[in-house]
Scaffold this motif. Structure first.
Motif, PDB file in Angstrom:
ATOM      1  N   TYR A  11       9.653 -20.300  26.172  1.00 45.33           N
ATOM      2  CA  TYR A  11      11.083 -20.334  25.937  1.00 45.33           C
ATOM      3  C   TYR A  11      11.751 -19.353  26.894  1.00 45.33           C
ATOM      4  O   TYR A  11      11.349 -18.197  26.995  1.00 45.33           O
ATOM      5  CB  TYR A  11      11.403 -19.969  24.483  1.00 45.33           C
ATOM      6  CG  TYR A  11      12.877 -20.018  24.198  1.00 45.33           C
ATOM      7  CD1 TYR A  11      13.544 -21.233  24.100  1.00 45.33           C
ATOM      8  CD2 TYR A  11      13.610 -18.850  24.044  1.00 45.33           C
ATOM      9  CE1 TYR A  11      14.907 -21.287  23.850  1.00 45.33           C
ATOM     10  CE2 TYR A  11      14.969 -18.898  23.793  1.00 45.33           C
ATOM     11  CZ  TYR A  11      15.612 -20.110  23.707  1.00 45.33           C
ATOM     12  OH  TYR A  11      16.958 -20.165  23.478  1.00 45.33           O
ATOM     13  N   ARG A  13      15.038 -17.441  27.416  1.00 49.61           N
ATOM     14  CA  ARG A  13      16.282 -17.055  26.729  1.00 49.61           C
ATOM     15  C   ARG A  13      17.493 -17.130  27.658  1.00 49.61           C
ATOM     16  O   ARG A  13      18.589 -17.488  27.240  1.00 49.61           O
ATOM     17  CB  ARG A  13      16.163 -15.640  26.175  1.00 49.61           C
ATOM     18  CG  ARG A  13      15.371 -15.552  24.912  1.00 49.61           C
ATOM     19  CD  ARG A  13      15.357 -14.110  24.369  1.00 49.61           C
ATOM     20  NE  ARG A  13      14.664 -14.019  23.125  1.00 49.61           N
ATOM     21  CZ  ARG A  13      13.361 -13.907  22.993  1.00 49.61           C
ATOM     22  NH1 ARG A  13      12.603 -13.895  24.059  1.00 49.61           N
ATOM     23  NH2 ARG A  13      12.807 -13.817  21.800  1.00 49.61           N
ATOM     24  N   ARG A  16      18.296 -20.689  28.062  1.00 49.06           N
ATOM     25  CA  ARG A  16      18.397 -21.361  26.761  1.00 49.06           C
ATOM     26  C   ARG A  16      17.699 -22.721  26.834  1.00 49.06           C
ATOM     27  O   ARG A  16      18.272 -23.761  26.529  1.00 49.06           O
ATOM     28  CB  ARG A  16      19.845 -21.479  26.332  1.00 49.06           C
ATOM     29  CG  ARG A  16      20.490 -20.114  26.140  1.00 49.06           C
ATOM     30  CD  ARG A  16      21.908 -20.192  25.734  1.00 49.06           C
ATOM     31  NE  ARG A  16      21.997 -20.979  24.495  1.00 49.06           N
ATOM     32  CZ  ARG A  16      23.126 -21.261  23.899  1.00 49.06           C
ATOM     33  NH1 ARG A  16      24.252 -20.844  24.377  1.00 49.06           N
ATOM     34  NH2 ARG A  16      23.137 -21.985  22.803  1.00 49.06           N
ATOM     35  N   ASP A  48      16.040 -20.869  17.051  1.00 42.45           N
ATOM     36  CA  ASP A  48      15.437 -19.655  17.600  1.00 42.45           C
ATOM     37  C   ASP A  48      14.236 -20.065  18.451  1.00 42.45           C
ATOM     38  O   ASP A  48      13.893 -21.253  18.526  1.00 42.45           O
ATOM     39  CB  ASP A  48      15.035 -18.674  16.485  1.00 42.45           C
ATOM     40  CG  ASP A  48      14.008 -19.234  15.503  1.00 42.45           C
ATOM     41  OD1 ASP A  48      13.371 -20.274  15.797  1.00 42.45           O
ATOM     42  OD2 ASP A  48      13.829 -18.627  14.439  1.00 42.45           O
ATOM     43  N   GLU A  49      13.616 -19.108  19.104  1.00 45.55           N
ATOM     44  CA  GLU A  49      12.512 -19.409  20.019  1.00 45.55           C
ATOM     45  C   GLU A  49      11.421 -20.227  19.348  1.00 45.55           C
ATOM     46  O   GLU A  49      10.988 -21.259  19.878  1.00 45.55           O
ATOM     47  CB  GLU A  49      11.922 -18.107  20.571  1.00 45.55           C
ATOM     48  CG  GLU A  49      10.762 -18.327  21.507  1.00 45.55           C
ATOM     49  CD  GLU A  49      10.243 -17.043  22.145  1.00 45.55           C
ATOM     50  OE1 GLU A  49       9.166 -17.108  22.761  1.00 45.55           O
ATOM     51  OE2 GLU A  49      10.904 -15.999  22.027  1.00 45.55           O
TER      52      GLU A  49
END
Length: 90
Positions: A11, A13, A16, A48-49
């Motif tokens: 993932y 961040r 995204r 969320d991740e």
């Protein structure tokens, strides 16, 4: 022809998005699938991740098929998958 034998994904961040890789012979191709696309594929995914990685894992075959359609051999950088890539008829 591109293949996706590597189950690695991560993932990102900043973007995204979930980052994953495919292989065209010995050439590695980088792909990102945006959060919105993952939400379209799995509307109940946690935001969320862990939730996005789980949504990716649950929809890996569909995601890899879409990635194969957008892949252009010899392109540099990465290919991004967005929600529009998963509408009917893509």
């Amino acid at each position: 022809m591109i293949a996706f034998p590597n189950n690695s994904r991560s993932y990102d961040r900043t973007r995204r998005a979930v980052h994953f890789w495919g292989y065209d012979s010995a050439i590695e191709a980088s792909f990102f699938i945006e959060e919105d696309a993952l939400r379209q594929l799995q509307p109940d995914a946690r935001a969320d991740e862990s939730g996005f990685l789980s949504a990716f894992d649950s929809n890996r075959d569909v995601i890899c098929a879409a990635a194969a359609k957008v892949y252009v051999r010899g392109s540099r950088g990465s290919d991004d998958l967005v929600a529009a890539n998963f509408w009917r008829g893509f």
